[in-house]
Design a protein around this motif. Structure first.
Motif, PDB file in Angstrom:
ATOM      1  N   ILE A   1      27.911  33.275  17.587  1.00  0.00           N
ATOM      2  CA  ILE A   1      26.785  33.563  18.487  1.00  0.00           C
ATOM      3  C   ILE A   1      25.541  32.806  18.024  1.00  0.00           C
ATOM      4  CG2 ILE A   1      25.217  35.345  19.338  1.00  0.00           C
ATOM      5  CD1 ILE A   1      27.574  37.333  19.056  1.00  0.00           C
ATOM      6  N   VAL A   2      25.215  32.949  16.751  1.00  0.00           N
ATOM      7  CA  VAL A   2      24.018  32.304  16.197  1.00  0.00           C
ATOM      8  C   VAL A   2      24.092  30.785  16.339  1.00  0.00           C
ATOM      9  CG1 VAL A   2      22.712  31.883  14.071  1.00  0.00           C
ATOM     10  CG2 VAL A   2      23.535  34.185  14.591  1.00  0.00           C
ATOM     11  N   ASN A   3      25.264  30.217  16.102  1.00  0.00           N
ATOM     12  CA  ASN A   3      25.432  28.764  16.157  1.00  0.00           C
ATOM     13  C   ASN A   3      25.554  28.215  17.571  1.00  0.00           C
ATOM     14  OD1 ASN A   3      25.429  28.848  13.370  1.00  0.00           O
ATOM     15  ND2 ASN A   3      27.667  28.808  13.190  1.00  0.00           N
ATOM     16  N   GLY A   4      25.671  29.097  18.551  1.00  0.00           N
ATOM     17  CA  GLY A   4      25.810  28.655  19.929  1.00  0.00           C
ATOM     18  C   GLY A   4      27.186  28.147  20.286  1.00  0.00           C
ATOM     19  N   THR A   5      28.174  28.450  19.441  1.00  0.00           N
ATOM     20  CA  THR A   5      29.552  28.048  19.734  1.00  0.00           C
ATOM     21  C   THR A   5      30.054  28.744  20.993  1.00  0.00           C
ATOM     22  OG1 THR A   5      29.946  27.807  17.359  1.00  0.00           O
ATOM     23  CG2 THR A   5      31.889  27.898  18.776  1.00  0.00           C
ATOM     24  N   VAL A   6      29.589  29.973  21.218  1.00  0.00           N
ATOM     25  CA  VAL A   6      29.938  30.721  22.425  1.00  0.00           C
ATOM     26  C   VAL A   6      28.663  31.265  23.053  1.00  0.00           C
ATOM     27  CG1 VAL A   6      32.206  31.364  21.512  1.00  0.00           C
ATOM     28  CG2 VAL A   6      30.271  32.927  21.212  1.00  0.00           C
ATOM     29  N   ASP A   7      28.781  31.663  24.311  1.00  0.00           N
ATOM     30  CA  ASP A   7      27.649  32.277  25.014  1.00  0.00           C
ATOM     31  C   ASP A   7      27.677  33.791  24.900  1.00  0.00           C
ATOM     32  OD1 ASP A   7      26.629  29.787  26.357  1.00  0.00           O
ATOM     33  OD2 ASP A   7      28.655  29.828  27.205  1.00  0.00           O
ATOM     34  N   LEU A   8      28.846  34.321  24.585  1.00  0.00           N
ATOM     35  CA  LEU A   8      29.050  35.767  24.617  1.00  0.00           C
ATOM     36  C   LEU A   8      30.251  36.105  23.754  1.00  0.00           C
ATOM     37  CD1 LEU A   8      28.457  38.530  26.218  1.00  0.00           C
ATOM     38  CD2 LEU A   8      30.180  37.733  27.833  1.00  0.00           C
ATOM     39  N   VAL A   9      30.209  37.254  23.064  1.00  0.00           N
ATOM     40  CA  VAL A   9      31.363  37.723  22.307  1.00  0.00           C
ATOM     41  C   VAL A   9      31.774  39.095  22.829  1.00  0.00           C
ATOM     42  CG1 VAL A   9      32.153  38.633  20.075  1.00  0.00           C
ATOM     43  CG2 VAL A   9      31.009  36.415  20.184  1.00  0.00           C
ATOM     44  N   ALA A  10      33.056  39.220  23.183  1.00  0.00           N
ATOM     45  CA  ALA A  10      33.657  40.489  23.604  1.00  0.00           C
ATOM     46  C   ALA A  10      34.900  40.673  22.750  1.00  0.00           C
ATOM     47  CB  ALA A  10      34.019  40.448  25.087  1.00  0.00           C
TER      48      ALA A  10
ATOM     49  N   ILE B   1      31.492  29.001  31.126  1.00  0.00           N
ATOM     50  CA  ILE B   1      30.963  29.871  30.088  1.00  0.00           C
ATOM     51  C   ILE B   1      31.948  29.919  28.936  1.00  0.00           C
ATOM     52  CG2 ILE B   1      31.968  31.926  31.199  1.00  0.00           C
ATOM     53  CD1 ILE B   1      29.563  33.519  30.130  1.00  0.00           C
ATOM     54  N   LYS B   2      31.436  30.010  27.715  1.00  0.00           N
ATOM     55  CA  LYS B   2      32.274  30.097  26.522  1.00  0.00           C
ATOM     56  C   LYS B   2      32.204  31.521  25.979  1.00  0.00           C
ATOM     57  CE  LYS B   2      31.461  25.261  25.234  1.00  0.00           C
ATOM     58  NZ  LYS B   2      30.908  24.352  24.189  1.00  0.00           N
ATOM     59  N   ILE B   3      33.368  32.131  25.811  1.00  0.00           N
ATOM     60  CA  ILE B   3      33.430  33.522  25.363  1.00  0.00           C
ATOM     61  C   ILE B   3      34.349  33.641  24.153  1.00  0.00           C
ATOM     62  CG2 ILE B   3      34.049  35.887  25.986  1.00  0.00           C
ATOM     63  CD1 ILE B   3      33.420  35.219  28.866  1.00  0.00           C
ATOM     64  N   GLY B   4      33.876  34.322  23.127  1.00  0.00           N
ATOM     65  CA  GLY B   4      34.691  34.596  21.946  1.00  0.00           C
ATOM     66  C   GLY B   4      35.325  35.965  22.045  1.00  0.00           C
ATOM     67  N   THR B   5      36.595  36.058  21.705  1.00  0.00           N
ATOM     68  CA  THR B   5      37.304  37.339  21.714  1.00  0.00           C
ATOM     69  C   THR B   5      38.377  37.323  20.642  1.00  0.00           C
ATOM     70  OG1 THR B   5      38.340  39.002  23.166  1.00  0.00           O
ATOM     71  CG2 THR B   5      39.079  36.712  23.417  1.00  0.00           C
ATOM     72  N   LYS B   6      39.066  38.449  20.475  1.00  0.00           N
ATOM     73  CA  LYS B   6      40.170  38.510  19.526  1.00  0.00           C
ATOM     74  C   LYS B   6      41.443  38.012  20.215  1.00  0.00           C
ATOM     75  CE  LYS B   6      37.956  40.834  16.161  1.00  0.00           C
ATOM     76  NZ  LYS B   6      38.293  42.230  15.843  1.00  0.00           N
ATOM     77  N   PHE B   7      42.339  37.455  19.432  1.00  0.00           N
ATOM     78  CA  PHE B   7      43.626  37.015  19.965  1.00  0.00           C
ATOM     79  C   PHE B   7      44.776  37.891  19.456  1.00  0.00           C
ATOM     80  CE2 PHE B   7      42.536  32.222  20.762  1.00  0.00           C
ATOM     81  CZ  PHE B   7      41.675  32.612  21.771  1.00  0.00           C
ATOM     82  N   ASP B   8      44.438  38.939  18.667  1.00  0.00           N
ATOM     83  CA  ASP B   8      45.508  39.726  18.038  1.00  0.00           C
ATOM     84  C   ASP B   8      45.314  41.224  18.222  1.00  0.00           C
ATOM     85  OD1 ASP B   8      43.251  39.949  16.385  1.00  0.00           O
ATOM     86  OD2 ASP B   8      44.484  40.260  14.595  1.00  0.00           O
ATOM     87  N   GLN B   9      44.621  41.633  19.293  1.00  0.00           N
ATOM     88  CA  GLN B   9      44.336  43.053  19.513  1.00  0.00           C
ATOM     89  C   GLN B   9      45.073  43.551  20.755  1.00  0.00           C
ATOM     90  OE1 GLN B   9      41.011  44.140  17.176  1.00  0.00           O
ATOM     91  NE2 GLN B   9      42.797  43.039  16.489  1.00  0.00           N
ATOM     92  N   PRO B  10      46.225  44.165  20.614  1.00  0.00           N
ATOM     93  CA  PRO B  10      46.960  44.650  21.781  1.00  0.00           C
ATOM     94  C   PRO B  10      46.092  45.565  22.640  1.00  0.00           C
ATOM     95  CG  PRO B  10      48.299  44.849  19.809  1.00  0.00           C
ATOM     96  CD  PRO B  10      46.917  44.484  19.354  1.00  0.00           C
ATOM     97  N   GLY B  11      46.053  45.274  23.933  1.00  0.00           N
ATOM     98  CA  GLY B  11      45.287  46.102  24.851  1.00  0.00           C
ATOM     99  C   GLY B  11      43.837  45.695  24.991  1.00  0.00           C
ATOM    100  N   PHE B  12      43.314  44.927  24.058  1.00  0.00           N
ATOM    101  CA  PHE B  12      41.906  44.539  24.107  1.00  0.00           C
ATOM    102  C   PHE B  12      41.715  43.028  24.197  1.00  0.00           C
ATOM    103  CE2 PHE B  12      41.136  48.870  23.334  1.00  0.00           C
ATOM    104  CZ  PHE B  12      39.804  49.108  23.652  1.00  0.00           C
ATOM    105  N   GLY B  13      42.364  42.296  23.324  1.00  0.00           N
ATOM    106  CA  GLY B  13      42.293  40.850  23.365  1.00  0.00           C
ATOM    107  C   GLY B  13      43.459  40.267  22.604  1.00  0.00           C
TER     108      GLY B  13
ATOM    109  N   GLY C   1      28.226  40.889  22.313  1.00  0.00           N
ATOM    110  CA  GLY C   1      27.262  40.189  21.476  1.00  0.00           C
ATOM    111  C   GLY C   1      26.657  38.975  22.150  1.00  0.00           C
ATOM    112  N   VAL C   2      25.326  38.856  22.053  1.00  0.00           N
ATOM    113  CA  VAL C   2      24.605  37.687  22.581  1.00  0.00           C
ATOM    114  C   VAL C   2      23.550  37.276  21.556  1.00  0.00           C
ATOM    115  CG1 VAL C   2      24.954  38.354  24.990  1.00  0.00           C
ATOM    116  CG2 VAL C   2      22.892  39.117  23.795  1.00  0.00           C
ATOM    117  N   LYS C   3      22.841  36.188  21.830  1.00  0.00           N
ATOM    118  CA  LYS C   3      21.800  35.731  20.916  1.00  0.00           C
ATOM    119  C   LYS C   3      20.713  36.803  20.754  1.00  0.00           C
ATOM    120  CE  LYS C   3      22.101  30.679  20.995  1.00  0.00           C
ATOM    121  NZ  LYS C   3      22.247  30.569  19.535  1.00  0.00           N
ATOM    122  N   LYS C   4      20.170  36.891  19.579  1.00  0.00           N
ATOM    123  CA  LYS C   4      19.273  37.978  19.201  1.00  0.00           C
ATOM    124  C   LYS C   4      18.079  38.150  20.127  1.00  0.00           C
ATOM    125  CE  LYS C   4      16.571  39.738  15.279  1.00  0.00           C
ATOM    126  NZ  LYS C   4      17.113  41.099  15.342  1.00  0.00           N
ATOM    127  N   ASP C   5      17.422  37.066  20.507  1.00  0.00           N
ATOM    128  CA  ASP C   5      16.187  37.162  21.280  1.00  0.00           C
ATOM    129  C   ASP C   5      16.384  36.970  22.781  1.00  0.00           C
ATOM    130  OD1 ASP C   5      14.667  37.588  18.940  1.00  0.00           O
ATOM    131  OD2 ASP C   5      14.601  35.421  18.562  1.00  0.00           O
TER     132      ASP C   5
END
Length: 291
Positions: free
Chosen positions: A108-117, A52-64, A242-246
């Motif tokens: 998300i829209v482009n399908g680069t990831v399956d999920l954004v957290a 699975i491909k997941i997008g997250t932050k790389f600069d958020q202490p405590g979160f990502g 975040g996931v695809k709209k539909d």
């Protein structure tokens, strides 16, 4: 002859049952880790792929935030892992990619990831392009200043037009703080990451950084001698996945998984092991919005 006819009928019956069983398997089959998902669903696709491909932050202490391992660590990351486990996918099969605020909808829209957290505030504007599961946490916008700064006490401190505040392009905090500054062009400084805002504050290029309280508390925990919060939270920021709209089925699956995590203690453990170490309050489990 009678025996032959009976045997033939039995064979037809067995074949019929076999066809029926195959039809059931097409509707819902057992995949990896014994998980069963509806045929054609995102859950089935991911489970069969075992990645699975997941997008997250790389600069958020405590979160990502990228740790020594080179992989992101934090509450968002652990919540995402709860979803991945429910999909029957090992955590080491997650492909993490950086998803700063300004590109979250795009990936998300482009399908680069399956999920954004990614400390992703749920709002109506974003729901025009993507869908949200959750919320799984509610933060609040605040302001971080230098430890010795007594002039800034809240968002109204920017109304005199003399103080610069930093935030991130495409973020909810950047839009919200515009309501409180006298001259947006002169006072609001935008970067692509909060690390750059922190550095600008420490170097004196800006007077404050604004984003969600839990993110700022992470920076403060790492450098208590330099920074502090100025005033109280002045917004409510419900974080969603975040996931695809539909993709209603995937959103419902994530919401069901979140409800289970709220109940079984895994959600609280994820917090205690990450952002909870910085002194922020978890609060009661939020009610997921099943729109």
């Amino acid at each position: 002859m009678r025996f032959t006819r009976v045997a033939a009928l039995a064979a037809v019956a067995a074949l019929s049952l076999g066809v029926t069983a195959c039809g059931d398997d097409a509707e819902e089959g057992t995949g990896a880790d014994g998980k069963s998902f509806a045929a054609g669903s995102t859950m089935e696709r991911l489970n069969k792929a075992q990645k699975i491909k997941i997008g997250t932050k790389f600069d958020q202490p405590g979160f990502g935030q990228k740790g020594l391992s080179g992989k992101p660590e934090g509450f968002d990351v652990e919540v995402a892992k709860i979803i991945v486990k429910a999909l029957g996918i090992p955590a080491d099969k997650i492909e993490w990619s950086e998803a700063p605020s300004k590109v979250r909808e795009d990936v998300i829209v482009n399908g680069t990831v399956d999920l954004v957290a990614a400390t992703y505030t749920i709002n109506d504007k974003r729901k025009e392009r993507i869908a949200f599961a959750g919320p799984y946490y509610e933060a609040g916008q605040n302001i971080m200043v230098k430890k010795d700064d007594a002039a800034i006490t809240g968002p109204d401190s920017f109304k005199d037009g003399t103080k610069k505040v930093c935030s991130v392009t495409g973020s909810t905090p950047a839009e919200e703080i515009k309501k409180h500054v006298k001259d947006v062009a002169a006072q609001l400084v935008l970067f692509d990451t909060y690390d750059k805002c922190r550095d600008a504050l420490k170097g004196g290029q800006v007077d404050a950084v604004t984003t969600d309280n839990v993110i700022l508390l992470g920076y403060i925990a790492k450098d208590e001698a330099s920074f502090k919060l100025a005033g109280e939270n002045f917004t409510k920021e419900p974080y969603g996945l975040g996931v695809k709209k539909d993709d209603t089925a995937f959103r419902n699956f994530i919401n069901d998984t979140l409800d289970k995590a709220f109940a079984d203690g895994s959600w609280k453990k994820a917090w205690d092991d990450t952002a909870g170490k910085f002194g922020a309050e978890l609060g009661a489990a939020p009610t997921v919005n099943r729109y």
